[in-house]
Design a protein around this motif. Structure first.
Motif, PDB file in Angstrom:
ATOM      1  N   MET A 169       0.839  -1.148  -0.205  1.00 39.20           N
ATOM      2  CA  MET A 169       0.048   0.027   0.003  1.00 39.20           C
ATOM      3  C   MET A 169       0.850   1.079  -0.010  1.00 39.20           C
ATOM      4  N   MET A 170       2.270   0.944   0.132  1.00 38.21           N
ATOM      5  CA  MET A 170       3.398   2.067   0.337  1.00 38.21           C
ATOM      6  C   MET A 170       3.265   2.777  -1.146  1.00 38.21           C
ATOM      7  N   PRO A 171       2.979   4.305  -1.305  1.00 43.27           N
ATOM      8  CA  PRO A 171       3.084   4.728  -2.467  1.00 43.27           C
ATOM      9  C   PRO A 171       4.615   4.793  -2.982  1.00 43.27           C
ATOM     10  N   PRO A 172       4.785   4.887  -4.254  1.00 43.62           N
ATOM     11  CA  PRO A 172       6.111   4.790  -4.878  1.00 43.62           C
ATOM     12  C   PRO A 172       6.262   6.185  -4.799  1.00 43.62           C
ATOM     13  N   PHE A 173       7.136   6.649  -3.729  1.00 42.79           N
ATOM     14  CA  PHE A 173       7.673   8.097  -3.444  1.00 42.79           C
ATOM     15  C   PHE A 173       8.609   8.587  -4.864  1.00 42.79           C
ATOM     16  N   GLY A 174       9.425   7.729  -4.965  1.00 45.95           N
ATOM     17  CA  GLY A 174      10.375   8.239  -6.020  1.00 45.95           C
ATOM     18  C   GLY A 174       9.875   8.314  -7.460  1.00 45.95           C
ATOM     19  N   ASN A 176       6.723   8.051  -8.646  1.00 46.06           N
ATOM     20  CA  ASN A 176       5.660   8.970  -8.793  1.00 46.06           C
ATOM     21  C   ASN A 176       6.019  10.450  -8.650  1.00 46.06           C
ATOM     22  N   ARG A 177       7.494  10.668  -8.278  1.00 43.54           N
ATOM     23  CA  ARG A 177       7.994  12.286  -8.268  1.00 43.54           C
ATOM     24  C   ARG A 177       7.198  12.868  -6.854  1.00 43.54           C
ATOM     25  N   ILE A 178       6.752  12.128  -5.877  1.00 45.10           N
ATOM     26  CA  ILE A 178       6.292  12.630  -4.769  1.00 45.10           C
ATOM     27  C   ILE A 178       7.631  13.252  -4.000  1.00 45.10           C
ATOM     28  N   LEU A 179       8.589  12.585  -3.876  1.00 45.14           N
ATOM     29  CA  LEU A 179       9.693  12.987  -3.350  1.00 45.14           C
ATOM     30  C   LEU A 179      11.039  12.936  -4.069  1.00 45.14           C
ATOM     31  N   THR A 180      12.049  14.046  -4.115  1.00 46.45           N
ATOM     32  CA  THR A 180      13.112  13.828  -4.782  1.00 46.45           C
ATOM     33  C   THR A 180      14.181  12.961  -4.346  1.00 46.45           C
ATOM     34  N   GLU A 181      15.228  12.556  -5.002  1.00 46.28           N
ATOM     35  CA  GLU A 181      16.296  11.616  -4.799  1.00 46.28           C
ATOM     36  C   GLU A 181      16.916  12.181  -3.582  1.00 46.28           C
ATOM     37  N   GLN A 182      16.993  13.519  -3.342  1.00 46.39           N
ATOM     38  CA  GLN A 182      17.825  14.197  -2.300  1.00 46.39           C
ATOM     39  C   GLN A 182      16.630  13.894  -1.205  1.00 46.39           C
ATOM     40  N   GLU A 183      15.515  14.181  -1.232  1.00 51.30           N
ATOM     41  CA  GLU A 183      14.560  14.218  -0.107  1.00 51.30           C
ATOM     42  C   GLU A 183      14.409  12.483   0.423  1.00 51.30           C
ATOM     43  N   ILE A 184      14.491  11.755  -0.563  1.00 49.00           N
ATOM     44  CA  ILE A 184      14.705  10.405  -0.085  1.00 49.00           C
ATOM     45  C   ILE A 184      16.002  10.049   0.567  1.00 49.00           C
ATOM     46  N   SER A 185      16.978  10.556  -0.119  1.00 50.39           N
ATOM     47  CA  SER A 185      18.329  10.388   0.787  1.00 50.39           C
ATOM     48  C   SER A 185      18.141  10.896   2.212  1.00 50.39           C
ATOM     49  N   ALA A 186      17.523  12.288   2.569  1.00 49.31           N
ATOM     50  CA  ALA A 186      17.344  12.680   3.685  1.00 49.31           C
ATOM     51  C   ALA A 186      16.482  11.719   4.602  1.00 49.31           C
ATOM     52  N   ILE A 187      15.285  11.415   4.210  1.00 48.02           N
ATOM     53  CA  ILE A 187      14.808  10.442   4.837  1.00 48.02           C
ATOM     54  C   ILE A 187      15.416   9.223   5.521  1.00 48.02           C
ATOM     55  N   VAL A 188      16.082   8.620   4.307  1.00 49.80           N
ATOM     56  CA  VAL A 188      16.998   7.659   4.779  1.00 49.80           C
ATOM     57  C   VAL A 188      17.860   7.648   5.790  1.00 49.80           C
ATOM     58  N   ASP A 189      18.620   9.046   5.756  1.00 46.56           N
ATOM     59  CA  ASP A 189      19.539   9.281   6.725  1.00 46.56           C
ATOM     60  C   ASP A 189      18.978   9.532   8.133  1.00 46.56           C
ATOM     61  N   PHE A 190      17.637  10.111   8.174  1.00 45.41           N
ATOM     62  CA  PHE A 190      16.881  10.147   9.402  1.00 45.41           C
ATOM     63  C   PHE A 190      16.473   8.741  10.062  1.00 45.41           C
TER      64      PHE A 190
END
Length: 108
Positions: free
Chosen positions: A83-88, A90-104
């Motif tokens: 049920m998880m949206p494909p954030f990348g 579908n361009r909901i999040l950028t690569e940099q935003e995904i990387s920052a979330i992974v860091d967190f």
């Protein structure tokens, strides 16, 4: 290819994790952007959902950040029934935003 690009920065992750984690936390808790709290319990988050697993001990569960990055980018590749949206994808999040979330998430 995106996973390769995102994982290429993994070598710099320890130094970057401390500075990017606040951005990742902000995105993960942002109800209009990352919105992780809609489905997941995350320590420090208000009004979490319970559809997805609790997000804790992720650095232990996913020591290779590229796997966690791929899950956020497009979990449907690994689990077509998710049920998880494909954030990348579908361009909901950028690569940099995904990387920052992974860091967190790796600090949890």
């Amino acid at each position: 290819m995106v996973a390769l690009v995102l994982s290429a920065g993994a070598a710099a992750a320890p130094a970057r994790a401390q500075s990017a984690a606040p951005d990742g936390e902000r995105l993960a808790f942002d109800r209009g952007k990352g919105n992780c709290l809609t489905c997941h319990v995350i320590k420090g988050g208000d009004l979490p959902g319970t559809i997805g697993p609790e997000l804790k001990d992720l650095k232990t569960k996913y020591p290779d950040r590229s796997e966690l990055t791929a899950i956020i980018f497009d979990e449907t590749k690994r689990n077509p029934q998710t049920m998880m949206p494909p954030f990348g994808r579908n361009r909901i999040l950028t690569e940099q935003e995904i990387s920052a979330i992974v860091d967190f998430l790796q600090t949890l």
